[in-house]
Design an enzyme around this catalytic site. Structure first.
Site, PDB file in Angstrom:
ATOM      1  N   HIS A 108       6.955 -11.438   3.973  1.00 26.91           N
ATOM      2  CA  HIS A 108       6.355 -10.898   2.751  1.00 26.91           C
ATOM      3  C   HIS A 108       7.261  -9.957   2.060  1.00 26.91           C
ATOM      4  O   HIS A 108       7.438  -8.731   2.296  1.00 26.91           O
ATOM      5  CB  HIS A 108       4.945 -10.390   2.797  1.00 26.91           C
TER       6      HIS A 108
ATOM      7  N   MET B 224       8.321  -7.501  -0.486  1.00 22.83           N
ATOM      8  CA  MET B 224       7.872  -6.712  -1.663  1.00 22.83           C
ATOM      9  C   MET B 224       9.233  -6.160  -2.120  1.00 22.83           C
ATOM     10  O   MET B 224       9.184  -4.854  -1.951  1.00 22.83           O
ATOM     11  CB  MET B 224       6.890  -5.851  -1.547  1.00 22.83           C
TER      12      MET B 224
ATOM     13  N   GLY C 245       1.720  -2.524  -1.572  1.00 20.08           N
ATOM     14  CA  GLY C 245       2.465  -1.181  -1.188  1.00 20.08           C
ATOM     15  C   GLY C 245       1.780  -0.626  -0.045  1.00 20.08           C
ATOM     16  O   GLY C 245       2.406   0.265   0.446  1.00 20.08           O
TER      17      GLY C 245
ATOM     18  N   GLY D 155      -1.700  -0.203   3.048  1.00 19.68           N
ATOM     19  CA  GLY D 155      -2.676  -1.080   3.792  1.00 19.68           C
ATOM     20  C   GLY D 155      -4.016  -0.238   3.467  1.00 19.68           C
ATOM     21  O   GLY D 155      -3.913   0.842   2.857  1.00 19.68           O
ATOM     22  N   GLY D 156      -5.214  -0.921   3.999  1.00 16.33           N
ATOM     23  CA  GLY D 156      -6.150  -0.124   3.935  1.00 16.33           C
ATOM     24  C   GLY D 156      -6.982  -0.076   2.474  1.00 16.33           C
ATOM     25  O   GLY D 156      -7.708   1.116   2.209  1.00 16.33           O
TER      26      GLY D 156
ATOM     27  N   GLY E  23      -4.797  -8.520   1.658  1.00 15.40           N
ATOM     28  CA  GLY E  23      -5.315  -7.152   1.140  1.00 15.40           C
ATOM     29  C   GLY E  23      -6.884  -7.079   1.161  1.00 15.40           C
ATOM     30  O   GLY E  23      -7.580  -7.672   0.628  1.00 15.40           O
ATOM     31  N   GLY E  24      -7.321  -6.072   1.778  1.00 17.49           N
ATOM     32  CA  GLY E  24      -8.914  -5.786   1.960  1.00 17.49           C
ATOM     33  C   GLY E  24      -9.552  -6.913   2.738  1.00 17.49           C
ATOM     34  O   GLY E  24     -10.837  -6.771   2.445  1.00 17.49           O
TER      35      GLY E  24
ATOM     36  N   SER F 184      -5.186  -3.479   8.290  1.00 19.90           N
ATOM     37  CA  SER F 184      -5.968  -2.347   8.999  1.00 19.90           C
ATOM     38  C   SER F 184      -7.371  -2.951   9.750  1.00 19.90           C
ATOM     39  O   SER F 184      -7.499  -2.260  10.659  1.00 19.90           O
ATOM     40  CB  SER F 184      -6.446  -1.442   7.805  1.00 19.90           C
TER      41      SER F 184
HETATM   42  C1  DX5 Z   1      -0.038  -4.552   0.972  1.00 22.38           C
HETATM   43  C2  DX5 Z   1       0.424  -5.627   2.151  1.00 22.38           C
HETATM   44  C3  DX5 Z   1      -0.589  -6.135   2.910  1.00 22.38           C
HETATM   45  C4  DX5 Z   1      -1.428  -5.004   3.670  1.00 22.38           C
HETATM   46  C5  DX5 Z   1      -2.830  -5.663   3.761  1.00 22.38           C
HETATM   47  O1  DX5 Z   1       0.938  -4.448   0.167  1.00 22.38           O
HETATM   48  O2  DX5 Z   1       1.027  -6.860   1.606  1.00 22.38           O
HETATM   49  O3  DX5 Z   1      -0.266  -7.202   3.883  1.00 22.38           O
HETATM   50  O4  DX5 Z   1      -0.779  -5.068   4.937  1.00 22.38           O
HETATM   51  O5  DX5 Z   1      -3.436  -4.434   4.570  1.00 22.38           O
HETATM   52  P1  DX5 Z   1      -5.044  -4.294   4.681  1.00 22.38           P
HETATM   53  O6  DX5 Z   1      -5.533  -5.571   5.421  1.00 22.38           O
HETATM   54  O7  DX5 Z   1      -5.257  -3.026   5.434  1.00 22.38           O
HETATM   55  O8  DX5 Z   1      -5.575  -4.314   3.176  1.00 22.38           O
HETATM   56 ZN    ZN Z   2       1.707  -8.378   2.833  1.00 26.86          ZN
END
Ligand code: DX5
Ligand code: ZN
Length: 220
Positions: A66, A68, A142, A144-145, A176-177, A198
């Site tokens: 992924h 970014m 950007g 996690g969590g 995400g989430g 997370s």
């Molecule tokens: C955020 C990432 C996600 C992230 C998700 O920019 O693209 O892949 O790891 O993390 P959680 O599951 O903790 O929201």
């Molecule tokens: Zn991701």
């Protein structure tokens, strides 16, 4: 619909990556989600080619990069060369998205596109024939969590309709989430790939429990 669970390595223990990759593989993860951040497209920096190259032979499940990063077209072939099975670029980072998706496929990987929470789905309606995955961001990328943004749900529903109308075999992933509270909402809206960082790696009862409970909850 069969649900795939894709743990995001962003929440793994970066000093024990091999251990964590082996653990989610043994727990039945369907793929491994690799969040590559450049400090420009998103305000964070993670890991890149040298790290992923070292992880390739620690697991046999598909690796999803992924990206970014800005100008993903400049470097994406390297991710395919080191063994990434899919490359996902952000629509917001791709001036020539159609060309970039073709570039991914020509390099030999599956092509995915990610949409930030504010980005409308119509941005990808003219590239459906070049797509293997639509990744709906349900947090701002950007970190996690973060908390799940609920406006992702109608977007997932609309994406599912778009995919059905196209008659193509395109995965819809949500990033995400995703946790035990949100997973059934995303799955019933039409996502078939759940990306979870997370929830999986911070689970006090272990990654096996986290992956199994997510899968069971969505499939029940
Ligand atoms: C955020 C990432 C996600 C992230 C998700 O920019 O693209 O892949 O790891 O993390 P959680 O599951 O903790 O929201
Ligand atoms: Zn991701």
């Amino acid at each position: 619909m069969k649900i795939q669970i894709s743990p995001s390595l962003l929440s793994a223990d970066f000093s024990n990556l091999e251990r964590d990759v082996r653990a989610v593989t043994a727990a039945g993860a369907d793929s491994l989600h690799l969040d590559v951040m450049d400090g420009r497209f998103v305000p964070n920096i993670t890991f890149g080619i040298p790290v992923i190259k070292r992880l390739r032979d620690k697991t046999d499940i598909p690796l999803i990069a992924h990206l970014m990063i800005v100008h993903p077209e400049d470097i994406l072939n390297e991710f395919v060369k080191i063994g990434c099975d899919s490359v996902v670029v952000h629509v917001e980072a791709s001036t020539h998205l159609h060309r970039t998706l073709q570039q991914i496929r020509e390099a030999g990987a599956k092509a995915g596109v990610a949409l930030n929470p504010h980005t409308p789905l119509c941005m990808i309606e003219n590239v459906m024939d070049c797509l293997d995955e639509i990744l709906i961001m349900s947090v701002n990328p950007g970190f996690g969590g973060q908390a799940f943004i609920t406006s992702a749900l109608p977007k997932i529903k609309a994406a599912r309709q778009m995919v059905e109308q196209s008659g193509r075999d395109i995965d819809i992933s949500v990033d995400g989430g995703v946790n035990l509270e949100t997973c059934s909402l995303v799955a019933s809206a039409g996502a078939n790939v759940l990306i979870a960082g997370s929830y999986v790696f911070d689970c006090p009862t272990g990654v096996d429990y986290a992956i199994n409970t997510l899968r069971e909850k969505c499939e029940s």
